[in-house]
Design a protein around this motif. Structure first.
Motif, PDB file in Angstrom:
ATOM      1  N   TYR A  89       0.824  -1.202   0.000  1.00 42.77           N
ATOM      2  CA  TYR A  89       0.000   0.000   0.000  1.00 42.77           C
ATOM      3  C   TYR A  89       0.857   1.250   0.000  1.00 42.77           C
ATOM      4  CZ  TYR A  89      -3.899  -3.078   0.731  1.00 42.77           C
ATOM      5  OH  TYR A  89      -4.831  -4.060   0.561  1.00 42.77           O
ATOM      6  N   PHE A 126       3.021  -4.482  -4.398  1.00 41.79           N
ATOM      7  CA  PHE A 126       1.618  -4.571  -4.791  1.00 41.79           C
ATOM      8  C   PHE A 126       1.488  -5.113  -6.211  1.00 41.79           C
ATOM      9  CE2 PHE A 126      -2.446  -2.995  -6.329  1.00 41.79           C
ATOM     10  CZ  PHE A 126      -3.288  -3.331  -5.277  1.00 41.79           C
ATOM     11  N   ARG A 129       2.174  -8.834  -6.231  1.00 37.52           N
ATOM     12  CA  ARG A 129       1.062  -9.603  -5.659  1.00 37.52           C
ATOM     13  C   ARG A 129      -0.131  -9.675  -6.608  1.00 37.52           C
ATOM     14  NH1 ARG A 129      -0.713  -6.853  -0.863  1.00 37.52           N
ATOM     15  NH2 ARG A 129      -2.718  -6.474  -1.780  1.00 37.52           N
ATOM     16  N   ARG A 130      -0.392  -8.582  -7.327  1.00 37.50           N
ATOM     17  CA  ARG A 130      -1.543  -8.524  -8.226  1.00 37.50           C
ATOM     18  C   ARG A 130      -1.200  -8.869  -9.677  1.00 37.50           C
ATOM     19  NH1 ARG A 130      -5.922  -5.396  -6.143  1.00 37.50           N
ATOM     20  NH2 ARG A 130      -6.898  -5.981  -8.104  1.00 37.50           N
ATOM     21  N   ARG A 131       0.085  -9.199  -9.929  1.00 38.39           N
ATOM     22  CA  ARG A 131       0.552  -9.558 -11.275  1.00 38.39           C
ATOM     23  C   ARG A 131       0.266  -8.441 -12.279  1.00 38.39           C
ATOM     24  NH1 ARG A 131       1.948 -14.675 -10.209  1.00 38.39           N
ATOM     25  NH2 ARG A 131       0.586 -16.024  -9.041  1.00 38.39           N
ATOM     26  N   ILE A 132       0.793  -7.280 -11.948  1.00 38.77           N
ATOM     27  CA  ILE A 132       0.618  -6.083 -12.772  1.00 38.77           C
ATOM     28  C   ILE A 132       1.968  -5.690 -13.354  1.00 38.77           C
ATOM     29  CG2 ILE A 132       0.039  -3.621 -12.718  1.00 38.77           C
ATOM     30  CD1 ILE A 132      -1.927  -4.250 -10.457  1.00 38.77           C
ATOM     31  N   LYS A 148      -8.018  -1.146 -15.392  1.00 40.68           N
ATOM     32  CA  LYS A 148      -8.313  -1.839 -14.132  1.00 40.68           C
ATOM     33  C   LYS A 148      -7.049  -1.943 -13.274  1.00 40.68           C
ATOM     34  CE  LYS A 148     -10.350  -6.082 -12.389  1.00 40.68           C
ATOM     35  NZ  LYS A 148     -10.919  -7.380 -12.738  1.00 40.68           N
ATOM     36  N   ALA A 149      -5.916  -2.279 -13.891  1.00 40.96           N
ATOM     37  CA  ALA A 149      -4.651  -2.370 -13.164  1.00 40.96           C
ATOM     38  C   ALA A 149      -4.229  -1.001 -12.641  1.00 40.96           C
ATOM     39  CB  ALA A 149      -3.575  -2.961 -14.071  1.00 40.96           C
ATOM     40  N   ALA A 152      -6.375  -0.135  -9.683  1.00 41.27           N
ATOM     41  CA  ALA A 152      -5.999  -0.909  -8.494  1.00 41.27           C
ATOM     42  C   ALA A 152      -4.803  -0.270  -7.800  1.00 41.27           C
ATOM     43  CB  ALA A 152      -5.686  -2.350  -8.879  1.00 41.27           C
ATOM     44  N   ALA A 156      -4.752   1.598  -4.096  1.00 39.25           N
ATOM     45  CA  ALA A 156      -3.796   1.143  -3.085  1.00 39.25           C
ATOM     46  C   ALA A 156      -2.991   2.304  -2.513  1.00 39.25           C
ATOM     47  CB  ALA A 156      -2.861   0.099  -3.679  1.00 39.25           C
TER      48      ALA A 156
END
Length: 179
Positions: A89, A126, A129-132, A148-149, A152, A156
């Protein structure tokens, strides 16, 4: 034949010693802040009532717990900020979490500065973890998936600049931190 429920006895209204004991039990069990302890004691008073003519000593109990070192807003802020940063975060989200925990500006300042210094590492955590971005399976293409990415990362608590750099990076190529 219907089974009747037993009627519960109304809990006994609180007095000063019972309120102090509730506060002590709460700080012994949970890491808390002055604001959270104050809210907890106020909620207990609302639930059980107050036995006595004078006002409940909520503020005195909170200050006594802080004076004894049972409640330390600064240490709570540093611990919470470090944990949120490890989870990925950003500084804005960390500041919001500290404000919601009842941490005042002075106690949360050092934690906020540390979160700002570690913003890039938190954003990478982050994204991993979110595969961005560099941790995604496919190259980013303009459209809903990219948006969307980006959203996100923004939710955060990361800046638009950091979010854009990460989302636009190719898989496997971790970009350098912006200046």
């Amino acid at each position: 034949m219907a089974v009747t429920k037993e009627k519960r006895r109304a809990p006994k209204p609180l007095d000063a010693e019972m309120l102090r004991q509730l506060g002590l039990n709460h700080v012994a069990r949970y890491a808390t802040t002055r604001g959270k302890l104050r809210s907890y004691l106020t909620r207990k008073l609302r639930e059980r009532g107050w036995q006595g003519d004078d006002a409940p000593p909520v503020e005195a109990i909170v200050e006594r717990m802080a004076a004894l070192g049972y409640v330390d807003d600064r240490a709570f802020a540093e611990t919470r900020a470090a944990g949120l940063a490890r989870r990925g975060y950003g500084p804005r989200r960390i500041a919001d979490a500290l404000r919601m925990a009842g941490i005042d500006e002075a106690d949360g300042q050092a934690a906020g500065e540390a979160a700002g210094a570690a913003a890039w590492d938190a954003a990478l955590a982050f994204a991993r973890r979110r595969r961005i971005g560099p941790f995604a399976a496919d190259s980013p293409e303009p459209g809903p998936a990219r948006d969307k990415a980006l959203a996100a990362l923004m939710r955060a608590g990361h800046t638009f600049e950091i979010a854009r750099i990460l989302v636009d990076s190719e898989p496997g190529e971790v970009p350098e931190a912006p200046n």
